[in-house]
Design a protein around this motif. Sequence first.
Motif: not given
Length: 178
Positions: A97-104, A119-127
């Motif tokens: 699963l890609p690290h993108e906005t809203g990902i836990l 944990f962190f929540i992504c603020l954008g796409r972080v490939p």
Amino acid sequence: MSENRRAEVDAALADVDFEKFNYQVVFETTKGTIKMDLYPDVAPGHCKNIIGLTKIGFYDGIIFHRVIPDFVVQVGCPQGSGTGGPGYTIDAEFNNLPHETGILSMARTNDPNSAGSQFFICLGRVPHLDNQYTVFGKTSDAESEAVVLSIGDVETNHSDRPLEDVKITGSEVIVTEK
């Protein structure tokens, strides 16, 4: 070393059944409500961990200690420094699963099997985080995503710590039948 909370977490997980139920964790924060859908199909251990920690109230009162615009907001250290945890670690469950906005996703040290409570929540796409950190959920709705993004907009110091504390004031697990 943080107090080991493993026994409490395990006891709180006694009735968790991913076959019969869907789970969400809800964090009430000083910026609003964040609802997270969990992905036990790809990371059951991580989902159980956050459910258990939430059920025992571990996250209540904890601050978002790291905020990096366009990257992530991070929370889950009982000391508020980014150095603490629940006194135990869990093994990585890397997935596609890609690290993108809203990902836990789960924070960890350089050791892939060192995740605990942060944990962190992504603020954008972080490939560059893909397949390096365990994705195990995502914001449930646009309102939750907006709260996360608003946390990502707070002013921080040179160490990425918010100048004014953003806290989880309460948390709960919502269980629904499949």
